[in-house]
Scaffold this active site. Structure first.
Site, mmCIF file in Angstrom:
data_model
loop_
_atom_site.group_PDB
_atom_site.id
_atom_site.type_symbol
_atom_site.label_atom_id
_atom_site.label_comp_id
_atom_site.label_asym_id
_atom_site.label_seq_id
_atom_site.Cartn_x
_atom_site.Cartn_y
_atom_site.Cartn_z
ATOM 1 N N ASN A 122 -2.585 -18.359 -44.401
ATOM 2 C CA ASN A 122 -3.394 -17.517 -43.536
ATOM 3 C C ASN A 122 -4.803 -17.423 -44.085
ATOM 4 O OD1 ASN A 122 -1.362 -16.557 -41.576
ATOM 5 N ND2 ASN A 122 -0.359 -15.960 -43.445
ATOM 6 N N CYS A 123 -5.658 -16.653 -43.448
ATOM 7 C CA CYS A 123 -7.039 -16.781 -43.886
ATOM 8 C C CYS A 123 -8.069 -16.053 -43.076
ATOM 9 C CB CYS A 123 -7.389 -18.225 -43.772
ATOM 10 S SG CYS A 123 -7.122 -18.658 -42.082
ATOM 11 N N GLY A 124 -9.322 -16.478 -43.289
ATOM 12 C CA GLY A 124 -10.441 -16.009 -42.501
ATOM 13 C C GLY A 124 -11.130 -17.198 -41.843
ATOM 14 N N GLY B 44 -11.421 -20.055 -44.796
ATOM 15 C CA GLY B 44 -11.069 -19.672 -46.166
ATOM 16 C C GLY B 44 -9.578 -19.473 -46.213
#
Lengths: 401, 499, 287
Positions: free
Chosen positions: A19-21, A211
């Site tokens: 998961n992330c941005g 990210g």
């Protein structure tokens, strides 16, 4: 067959969860700008990742080679490089090749905790599909009636060669293979990766970034996002719980999911729907995140028939579970949240700029005063297109009816 | 609607022994026994009997025997009596069948297929009755290494919580269990120098004095969660899942939400206390990280934050992500873990054995070089001290015991926790029934159980030539498998016996 | 740590009783990590004589006011990050800009005022205090709000909301004013009040019955409801400079739970019961 999955998925998980941005910015007028801002935006979302992957896709960066496929390739050994280059010379007309510019890996703090300060060999090739190959392919192609057949068979050819490098040649992996675009990614925080690749020196009109927060430590440069095929690139936040179903369907259509990530599945699904099946992007969005049946039941006749047909024809491409994706290709950037809004997506508009982000603050870093900003509704694509247009959900609904 | 369900238990009363004292009438909270004045006889409605053995246990003359009902359907290996009854039950109610306690299916219990080592000749076994034997365990993140400057230690140690025995009491909320039962857990944890877990039903004000021995939960319902709740406990645990019902939420029915339960949960009296399946601020791993750090901010980085998940297929990958998301403790609860109430179909079909999940998680964290960054707590079906010591050898720091602790207090696993009628007073909210459980006696029983298990653990450790628990933690060389297949040995990371 | 004490940035119009001056400390959040910023806020809140803190250049810092207790007013200029005021107990926070996700998550008491929009799950699990959002909120706002004795949380949203507004709501009051909707335009949210079993939602503007969860019943607000709405709208109008009468002039709808136990019939203990009529999975099944 080389086991890419053994590199990306050493523990043999069902899929690599990550998961992330996310961030994306585009000038719908095609104005170009450097990668500096997108790096600043990602730095603001530092806490959404964990330093195990960062990456960028940039469009319009190679105007001098705009009719060539740009292959961004990473190598983990010289042998891999030699073997790949021999393959490229036989498969393509090589126009130009060079090392990708980069800073010192140690001072750029890339490589993550386990391979700190190291980077693979990073090279780029500008290639064309040889004329005689094209002629042969067009002669054998059954689809005589389609427009741009030349471009289409060339694309198919490139996909095949890329898959060959990825699956057959040890220590080599293709980051991206589109025209006038490229993917820059690796192990590290995105702001460090951007700095490492000197992205402030590139000039593009559309940038996306990611990210990463994977649930394992696999520090492999190819495993970072964006995931790209031809000029598609996908960055993705969330977990696709329908992955097994999606993957089985795509394998039936000749896409080999060698990375074991759900992001890869999204990229292939989009290629299948938009490029091979030629569905418009707003319809593609409705395949990935269809309206609920209760909503379809309330639609007027033609619209109801359309959405019913989509759900019946492409049920295996419904992306279930929490996700936000930003898909880009030449001239277009699409942001999409899952149907029940389990992952965040914020959009912002300022003059000709469209911004998409997991949080609002990074947009404000780049552009403090926005014309408008809003939380995107689930299942409603936000589409930025060259030609100065942004299509929001309600408009795409109108387009679909 | 006439019910087609046959009674599951039969009541045999020896009329010669029965003295009509009516203990059984008063003690049965399910209304099985009734005294008939005219005939001077006690009659029993067997349909209502759940087999909890309360009446038989308390009958002063031993006049009662409760047995499985001898009625028999035509034998059918596929359509067992249980399957038939389940279909009939659904046909009568149209509802999801709820049950209590852990998975009772005859799946392989891996503890029973693991054998422990003992010292012979090459090193001496140790006698724990005379020699020192250390079970002290610290829960919390450990640094990757220590840094000294001019001979002085400059590394800051992350927050740790010390327990004197690697056995802690599982999460059971006030509301699911009675006030008396929770008090017994608190008192026992304090006396033993270990921990108990409030579950997610808030934390009664009367029990705040036990803070040093308490883990509080922050779960999807956020019941009773406020800054005091977080700061007065030793550890804050984010509950993502529970072994008995992975992937679904909790549901305390309104009839168990008394005034006191409501005040503790900080909700209105008599409303259902619904804990949604997900926490609505956690839809992904980076969201988990966000809540972990929100709790660290709210507790000034002074407490370890634990994250509890149910043992599921990808537990190892998930656990690895949890550690990197900032969890200081990982708790994993297997499919035999107990429950106050869960849909039976989920309890019996979802999740995996805790033994396999534990082995996979410990292995994954070690291979990724981050095993030191979190303690591992394991829950879900510890029946004896051998199970516990095997868990430690598979890599656990400590274990949660729930069902065993309830059994110590009197529970007979009749699986009626969800009805609020627990005849032993453990999971009852009705004050008349709940007061049967004397908190001080229950405390004694809990303390005795844990003391006995602790002694047994010391005996087994000594036999292996180990005098400190950390030398067994993750030491799979002291385990061998028996009667297991190749893949099972591989997941457990142990050799077969004799290898 | 501090950037000097004295007058903060000029107060915006419509902020009741906030004038820069004595007792007000100004912080610049530019380039500061959330840990440092929040540590400073905690220390200042504990310091005597400090009644107001003004923070400039807020850009995505998380957890501002999280777990914070005490009598303090915090003015934030910029875009605060997620979990603003989570577990908060007492302080008042003003946001001159938009807020992100999780505003007032599990908040216990105090007040949060946002002059722009807020993201997803605003007021999630909120137990007490007040939140005023001038613009819109994202999805799942007011989810699982609760109440407890004297504590009755209030969320007032000037604009509209995304799906699942008030899902699982168990207490408190959430008000959607729809001030930015055009004439005849409906509110955006679907699945409003899914699984609602406490509290109340008041909606000004139009919603179609299909937009509501099955657990919700619609009614006209009673007199005491209207008093509660008028008080809340009064405070909202004063904060953001609206005309109360203009807002109150429109019709309000009241949404409340059909039952304190919306899932009561869905589960059965599995014992024999001759009186049971088997209509368990009744009308309150979720969509």
């Amino acid at each position: 067959m080389k086991g890419l999955d053994r590199i990306t998925n050493p523990f043999n998980d069902d899929k690599v969860i990550s998961n992330c941005g996310l961030f994306g910015m585009m000038s719908t007028r095609g104005r170009k700008f450097s990668g500096r801002d997108v790096i600043l935006a990602m730095a603001n979302m530092h806490d959404r990742g964990n330093g195990l992957g960062g990456g960028f896709a940039a469009y319009g960066i190679y105007p001098e080679y705009e009719d060539c496929y740009a292959l961004h390739v990473m190598y983990e050994s010289m042998a891999g490089k030699e073997q790949t280059e021999a393959f490229i010379r036989t498969a393509f007309d090589l126009v130009h090749d060079e090392e990708m510019p980069h800073r010192d890996p140690a001072s750029s703090r890339v490589g993550g905790a386990y391979t700190a300060g190291t980077a693979p060999i990073l090279w780029r090739y500008f290639v064309r599909v040889p004329e005689n190959v094209l002629k042969d392919m067009i002669r054998e192609d059954a689809r005589k009636d389609i427009k741009n057949i030349e471009e289409d068979v060339a694309d198919d050819y490139v996909v095949k060669q890329v898959m060959t490098i990825d699956t057959q040649i040890a220590d080599a992996y293709v980051f991206s293979s589109g025209k006038n675009m490229g993917v820059f990614k690796g192990v590290g925080y995105p702001e460090d990766i951007g700095n490492f690749f000197c992205l402030e020196e590139y000039s593009g009109y559309l940038w996306t970034a990611h990210g990463r927060f994977p649930t394992n430590t696999q520090a492999w440069w190819g495993g970072a996002h964006p995931f790209s095929l031809l000029d598609w690139s996908v960055v993705h936040n969330g977990e696709i719980s329908s992955y097994g179903t999606n993957r089985a369907f795509l394998e039936m259509h000749g896409y080999y999911c060698c990375m074991h990530t759900d992001t890869e599945v999204i990229a292939y699904a989009v290629d299948l729907l938009a490029r091979r099946h030629r569905l418009p992007m707003d319809i593609v969005a409705k395949v990935l995140a269809p309206p609920l049946w209760t909503a379809i039941d309330r639609m007027p006749g033609p619209e109801r028939r359309l959405h019913t047909a989509l759900r019946l024809t492409y049920p295996a491409l419904l992306m279930n579970g929490p996700f936000t994706i930003i898909i880009a290709r030449q001239g277009e950037m699409i942001g999409l949240r899952d149907r029940i809004q389990l992952r965040p997506l914020v959009a912002g508009i300022k003059d000709d700029m469209l911004y998409l982000s997991s949080e609002e603050a990074p947009i404000r870093v780049v552009c403090p005063e926005l014309d408008e900003t809003w939380t995107v509704k689930g299942g409603e694509p936000i589409i930025g297109r060259l030609g100065g247009r942004v299509i929001t959900g309600s408009e795409s609904r109108a387009a679909a009816s | 609607m006439k019910s087609y369900l046959l009674p599951q238990f039969a009541v045999y009363r020896d009329d010669d022994k029965c003295i009509r004292c009516k203990v059984c009438v008063r003690q049965c909270s399910f209304g099985v026994h009734a005294y008939d004045d005219e005939d001077d006889e006690i009659r029993s409605n067997e349909s209502a009997c759940v087999g909890c053995q309360r009446c038989a246990t308390l009958c002063p003359t031993g006049a009662l025997v409760i047995r499985q009902h001898p009625h028999e359907f035509r034998p059918n290996a596929n359509w067992s009596e249980e399957m038939l009854l389940d279909v009939k039950r659904k046909a009568e109610t149209g509802a999801v069948t709820i049950t209590g306690m852990g998975n009772d299916k005859p799946h392989r219990v891996y503890w029973d297929h693991l054998l422990l080592n003992a010292s012979q000749v090459t090193n001496p076994s140790i006698d724990p009755l005379r020699e020192p034997m250390e079970l002290r365990t610290f829960l919390g993140r450990k640094p990757d290494g220590l840094v000294f400057k001019d001979g002085r230690l400059i590394t800051d140690m992350p927050p740790q919580v010390m327990i004197e025995t690697p056995i802690i009491f599982s999460a059971m909320s006030y509301g699911a269990i009675s006030y008396q039962a929770q008090l017994a857990f608190m008192q026992a944890a304090q006396e033993l120098g270990t921990l108990c877990n409030t579950g997610e039903g808030g934390w009664p004000m009367d029990f705040r004095r036990f803070g040093r021995n308490v883990i509080v939960q922050c779960a999807s319902g956020r019941f009773g969660v406020d800054p005091d709740y977080l700061n007065q406990a030793a550890i804050v645990e984010i509950k993502i899942g529970q072994g008995a019902k992975p992937g679904i939420g909790g549901h305390l029915p309104g009839e168990k939400v008394t005034a006191a339960v409501a005040a503790t949960r900080m909700i209105p009296e008599g409303t259902d206390a619904l804990s949604p399946a997900p926490q609505h601020d956690i839809y992904s791993i980076e969201d988990l990280s966000m809540l972990i750090y929100a709790l660290k901010e709210a507790t000034n980085y002074e407490k370890p934050i634990s994250v509890k998940i149910a043992a599921v297929h990808n537990a190892a990958a998930i656990a690895s992500g949890m550690v990197r998301a900032g969890a200081d403790i990982i708790a994993v609860d297997g499919f035999r873990g107990g429950t106050g109430a869960a849909p039976r179909v989920i309890r019996d079909n979802v999740g995996i054995p805790t033994e396999l999940a534990l082995a996979a998680i410990d292995e994954r964290l070690r291979r990724e070089g981050i095993r030191n960054r979190a303690s591992i707590l394991v829950a879900g079906g510890f029946r004896n001290s051998a199970d516990i010591i095997k868990a430690i050898a598979l890599g656990a720091d400590a274990v949660y015991i729930g069902t065993a602790a309830l059994v110590a207090m009197g529970c007979t696993l009749c699986q009626q926790c969800n009805t609020g009628k627990c005849a032993w007073g453990i999971t009852a909210q009705d004050p008349y029934i709940a007061k049967r459980l004397n908190p001080d006696i229950a405390t004694r029983r809990l303390v005795n159980l844990v003391r006995a298990w602790t002694l047994e653990i010391k005996e087994m450790l000594g036999g292996m030539g180990i005098n400190s628990i950390e030398s067994l933690r993750g030491n799979r060389l002291h385990l061998r498998g028996i009667g297991l297949q190749e893949w099972e040995l591989e997941v457990l990371g142990v050799k077969g016996a004799g290898q | 740590m501090l950037d000097g004490e004295g007058p903060g940035p000029g107060a915006r119009p419509g902020v009741a009783g906030v004038a820069p001056g004595a007792g007000c400390i100004t912080l610049d959040a530019l380039g500061r990590s959330y840990r440092e910023l929040n540590r400073t806020l905690r220390a200042l809140t504990a310091r005597r004589g400090v009644s107001r803190i003004s923070v400039t250049n807020v850009l995505g810092q998380r957890y501002i006011g999280t777990g914070l207790r005490g009598e303090i007013e915090v003015m934030l200029y910029g875009t605060p990050g997620n979990d603003l005021g989570a577990f908060m107990d007492g302080p008042v926070i003003y946001v001159y800009g938009n807020a992100q996700d999780g505003v007032g998550n599990t908040m216990n008491s105090g007040k949060i005022v946002v002059y722009g929009n807020a993201g997803d799950i605003a007021a999630m699990s909120m137990r007490g205090g007040k939140i005023f959002i001038r613009g819109n909120v994202g999805s799942r706002s007011a989810i699982h709000m609760k109440e407890c004795g004297e504590k009755r949380p209030l969320l007032v949203v000037g604009g509209t909301a995304h799906d699942f507004f008030g899902e699982y709501m168990a207490g408190g009051t959430a008000i959607l004013l729809g001030l930015n909707l055009g004439p005849g335009e409906y509110h955006k949210a679907n699945f409003i009040g899914t699984g609602m079993h406490g509290g109340e939602i008041f909606i000004r503007g139009r919603v179609d019955p299909y937009q509501l969860g099955a657990a919700v019943k619609i009614s006209q607000p009673a007199e005491d409801d209207m008093r509660l709405i008028a008080d809340a709208v009064g405070e909202f109008a004063e904060l953001f400079g609206y005309d109360v009468d203009e807002i109150m002039h429109e019709n309000f709808l009241k949404l409340s739970p059909k039952s304190l136990r919306p899932f009561a019939g869905l589960y059965h203990a599995g014992s024999r019961d001759d009186s049971y009529n088997g209509d368990g999975a009744g009308e309150c099944l979720g969509e």
